[in-house]
Design a protein around this motif. Structure first.
Motif, PDB file in Angstrom:
ATOM      1  N   ARG A 182       0.822  -1.211   0.000  1.00 45.97           N
ATOM      2  CA  ARG A 182       0.000   0.000   0.000  1.00 45.97           C
ATOM      3  C   ARG A 182       0.855   1.259   0.000  1.00 45.97           C
ATOM      4  O   ARG A 182       0.600   2.211  -0.751  1.00 45.97           O
ATOM      5  CB  ARG A 182      -0.926  -0.011   1.216  1.00 45.97           C
ATOM      6  N   SER A 183       1.895   1.266   0.842  1.00 46.75           N
ATOM      7  CA  SER A 183       2.767   2.438   0.910  1.00 46.75           C
ATOM      8  C   SER A 183       3.471   2.681  -0.421  1.00 46.75           C
ATOM      9  O   SER A 183       3.623   3.823  -0.857  1.00 46.75           O
ATOM     10  CB  SER A 183       3.803   2.254   2.030  1.00 46.75           C
ATOM     11  N   ARG A 184       3.899   1.600  -1.078  1.00 42.51           N
ATOM     12  CA  ARG A 184       4.617   1.754  -2.353  1.00 42.51           C
ATOM     13  C   ARG A 184       3.690   2.282  -3.441  1.00 42.51           C
ATOM     14  O   ARG A 184       4.081   3.135  -4.249  1.00 42.51           O
ATOM     15  CB  ARG A 184       5.224   0.419  -2.776  1.00 42.51           C
ATOM     16  N   VAL A 185       2.468   1.787  -3.488  1.00 47.24           N
ATOM     17  CA  VAL A 185       1.519   2.264  -4.496  1.00 47.24           C
ATOM     18  C   VAL A 185       1.225   3.744  -4.282  1.00 47.24           C
ATOM     19  O   VAL A 185       1.198   4.537  -5.233  1.00 47.24           O
ATOM     20  CB  VAL A 185       0.228   1.427  -4.449  1.00 47.24           C
ATOM     21  N   LEU A 186       1.010   4.136  -3.034  1.00 46.41           N
ATOM     22  CA  LEU A 186       0.766   5.550  -2.743  1.00 46.41           C
ATOM     23  C   LEU A 186       1.952   6.417  -3.147  1.00 46.41           C
ATOM     24  O   LEU A 186       1.780   7.549  -3.596  1.00 46.41           O
ATOM     25  CB  LEU A 186       0.469   5.727  -1.255  1.00 46.41           C
ATOM     26  N   ALA A 187       3.162   5.867  -2.979  1.00 49.86           N
ATOM     27  CA  ALA A 187       4.362   6.627  -3.337  1.00 49.86           C
ATOM     28  C   ALA A 187       4.391   6.943  -4.832  1.00 49.86           C
ATOM     29  O   ALA A 187       4.917   7.978  -5.238  1.00 49.86           O
ATOM     30  CB  ALA A 187       5.609   5.859  -2.928  1.00 49.86           C
ATOM     31  N   HIS A 188       3.835   6.053  -5.666  1.00 51.26           N
ATOM     32  CA  HIS A 188       3.780   6.326  -7.112  1.00 51.26           C
ATOM     33  C   HIS A 188       3.030   7.622  -7.370  1.00 51.26           C
ATOM     34  O   HIS A 188       3.466   8.467  -8.152  1.00 51.26           O
ATOM     35  CB  HIS A 188       3.069   5.186  -7.837  1.00 51.26           C
ATOM     36  N   PHE A 189       1.889   7.770  -6.711  1.00 49.17           N
ATOM     37  CA  PHE A 189       1.040   8.921  -6.985  1.00 49.17           C
ATOM     38  C   PHE A 189       1.523  10.158  -6.259  1.00 49.17           C
ATOM     39  O   PHE A 189       1.257  11.280  -6.687  1.00 49.17           O
ATOM     40  CB  PHE A 189      -0.400   8.585  -6.617  1.00 49.17           C
ATOM     41  N   ALA A 190       2.235   9.962  -5.151  1.00 56.88           N
ATOM     42  CA  ALA A 190       2.792  11.105  -4.446  1.00 56.88           C
ATOM     43  C   ALA A 190       3.870  11.785  -5.261  1.00 56.88           C
ATOM     44  O   ALA A 190       4.168  12.956  -5.062  1.00 56.88           O
ATOM     45  CB  ALA A 190       3.364  10.666  -3.096  1.00 56.88           C
ATOM     46  N   ALA A 191       4.479  11.050  -6.194  1.00 57.56           N
ATOM     47  CA  ALA A 191       5.588  11.601  -6.988  1.00 57.56           C
ATOM     48  C   ALA A 191       5.175  11.960  -8.406  1.00 57.56           C
ATOM     49  O   ALA A 191       6.010  12.272  -9.226  1.00 57.56           O
ATOM     50  CB  ALA A 191       6.729  10.577  -7.031  1.00 57.56           C
ATOM     51  N   ASP A 192       3.842  11.949  -8.691  1.00 56.54           N
ATOM     52  CA  ASP A 192       3.452  12.069 -10.097  1.00 56.54           C
ATOM     53  C   ASP A 192       3.713  13.440 -10.704  1.00 56.54           C
ATOM     54  O   ASP A 192       3.647  13.587 -11.913  1.00 56.54           O
ATOM     55  CB  ASP A 192       1.988  11.659 -10.297  1.00 56.54           C
ATOM     56  N   HIS A 193       4.011  14.437  -9.896  1.00 57.50           N
ATOM     57  CA  HIS A 193       4.335  15.746 -10.461  1.00 57.50           C
ATOM     58  C   HIS A 193       5.842  15.989 -10.517  1.00 57.50           C
ATOM     59  O   HIS A 193       6.275  17.026 -10.972  1.00 57.50           O
ATOM     60  CB  HIS A 193       3.660  16.846  -9.646  1.00 57.50           C
ATOM     61  N   GLN A 194       6.622  15.039 -10.046  1.00 57.05           N
ATOM     62  CA  GLN A 194       8.072  15.194 -10.036  1.00 57.05           C
ATOM     63  C   GLN A 194       8.745  14.373 -11.130  1.00 57.05           C
ATOM     64  O   GLN A 194       9.924  14.518 -11.380  1.00 57.05           O
ATOM     65  CB  GLN A 194       8.623  14.777  -8.667  1.00 57.05           C
TER      66      GLN A 194
END
Length: 481
Positions: free
Chosen positions: A239-251
């Motif tokens: 779950r944490s890894r999947v969320l990390a994908h979207f947390a970085a989508d503007h970078q």
């Protein structure tokens, strides 16, 4: 309590209110019952409510923890186990924004404790360390002790659960004295895990994800059996890894493109990291997702085999991966995706170690004649007798040593135990994973797959860390708890 402490925007996002949480533990891991105390300060439209409870952990409290918290074994000897109060704690936290200092620790221990009690709490989480950094970037340190000193917080019981949870509530109030509530609400939204979920992705899919080891698959708009994943990844915390994908989508352009396309998420849980690595490699090669650039099939995989010629002199032979048999050969050097890559690597070794290219089979030249590299002073003259053959051979062995492949040290198939799962391998080939003896027999009967470089690298490392079970012991291993 003033209305500003729960800004309307926050109430719309967290209608249940907020909960400041702190736990004390005996220093044990989250996978074991190690919580000794929990404290909660609930804040909502009805007011502020404080609650705490001592808990009996699975093992004794070490002396240094007793000195730090003041909680000793006698105090928790007759305290309830977490499972006995799990429903009450769940009701106090469910639907609220979970706020803690270094929240990963408190949240991780509580999630694990709820899971053992048969409950699944998935709150949105805010870390006050991150909030302090976001609002007060001019300060270098953001530990709770630094917050106490910086904001003049009133300490009643440091390193006790309710005492520390109360300090977080005080910190929240101090922030509202210094910053406009709307600004704080904006920063909270930016820090809460769900902030970056694409609008076209159902949040319930994220809520359903376990935070355990496994593999996740991102799918696009196409549905049905013909639908192929956009991306396959692995993690020890899905779950944490999947969320990390979207947390970085503007970078990252790549992450942004992926987040815009994904419509559905599937996952496969595994027993641990090795199982996740193996399943990821298997699925990527099988499904060929468009966003994965590594772990593709290597049909031209080859290696150098060091043997001898008719005169007993060292001779290098390039072998295709299909011919590899680690059970019979231990003189293999390097894994290369193409013959060209293998030749280029050998040329680089020749250059770095002053080896003679013709003697390595890289060039043709007449016997006892000087090679071109000797004329450029990059060869010591083994080609024309100026350098003793034995010296050149030793330098060749030294140069190849860093490329030496691990030979297969067992007489037949083995299994690597990871949790309750057995990973069956033979000759550094992955046969599959199972938890019962019937499936294990079926995996053995299927035979060995083609040799795979990525799987080989995973298994060599895994064999050094996981328990190895040789074939005679496998039947018993599959039935043991």
């Amino acid at each position: 309590m003033t209305p500003a402490l729960l800004h309307p925007d926050l109430l719309r996002q967290f209608p249940g209110g907020i909960a400041f949480v702190d736990i004390e533990t005996n220093g044990g891991p989250a996978q074991r019952a190690s919580i000794t105390e929990i404290g909660i300060v609930q804040v909502d439209e009805d007011g502020v409510h404080e609650w705490s409870a001592l808990l009996q952990p699975e093992s004794r409290i070490p002396d240094h923890i007793q000195r730090l918290t003041g909680i000793d074994d006698a105090m928790v000897a007759h305290a309830p186990r977490f499972a006995q109060i799990a429903n009450e704690v769940f009701d106090r936290l469910h639907g609220r924004l979970f706020i803690a200092h270094n929240a990963r620790f408190d949240h991780g221990h509580l999630r694990a404790a709820f899971r053992r009690a048969g409950l699944d709490l998935r709150p949105q989480v805010l870390c006050t360390v991150k909030l302090s950094r976001r609002l007060l970037p001019e300060h270098r340190h953001h530990s709770l002790d630094h917050l106490i000193s910086r904001h003049g917080l009133d300490v009643s019981a440091r390193h006790r659960a309710l005492g520390d949870a109360t300090l977080l509530w005080q910190f929240w109030q101090k922030l509202h004295e210094r910053f406009p509530p709307a600004h704080i609400a904006e920063q909270v939204r930016a820090l809460v895990a769900h902030r970056s979920l694409p609008s076209h992705l159902d949040a319930e899919q994220i809520n359903a994800l376990p935070d355990t080891p496994g593999v996740y698959l991102f799918y696009g708009e196409r549905e049905g059996k013909a639908s192929l994943p956009l991306y396959i990844g692995k993690s020890t915390h899905l779950r944490s890894r999947v969320l990390a994908h979207f947390a970085a989508d503007h970078q990252s352009d790549r992450e942004l493109s992926l987040s815009q396309q994904v419509r559905r998420i599937d996952w496969i849980e595994t027993a641990g990291e090795v199982g996740a690595l193996l399943k990821e490699a298997e699925l990527i090669k099988q499904l060929q997702p468009t966003h994965n650039r590594l772990l593709r099939r290597n049909r031209d995989l080859c290696t150098w085999r060091l043997g001898t010629d008719l005169f007993g002199k060292p001779r290098l032979e390039l072998l295709h991966a299909d011919a590899l048999d680690f059970g019979q050969r231990d003189n293999l050097y390097g894994l290369f995706r193409t013959r060209r890559e293998a030749s280029n690597r050998l040329r680089a070794l020749a250059r770095d170690h002053a080896l003679c290219p013709p003697l390595l089979g890289l060039e043709k030249h007449a016997p006892r004649m000087r090679c071109f590299d000797f004329q450029l002073k990059r060869c010591h003259g083994a080609c024309n007798g100026k350098e003793p053959a034995a010296a050149h051979e030793q330098r060749l062995l030294d140069a190849l040593q860093g490329l030496k492949l691990e030979s297969w040290p067992w007489p037949g198939p083995i299994a690597l135990r990871e949790g309750l799962e057995l990973h069956l391998i033979d000759g550094w080939r992955y046969l599959g994973s199972t938890r019962n003896g019937i499936e294990l027999t079926q995996l053995l009967e299927r035979g060995r797959p083609a040799f795979d470089m990525d799987v080989y690298k995973i298994l060599v490392k895994a064999a050094r860390t996981l328990p190895v079970l040789v074939l005679p012991a496998l039947d018993d291993a599959c039935t043991s708890p």
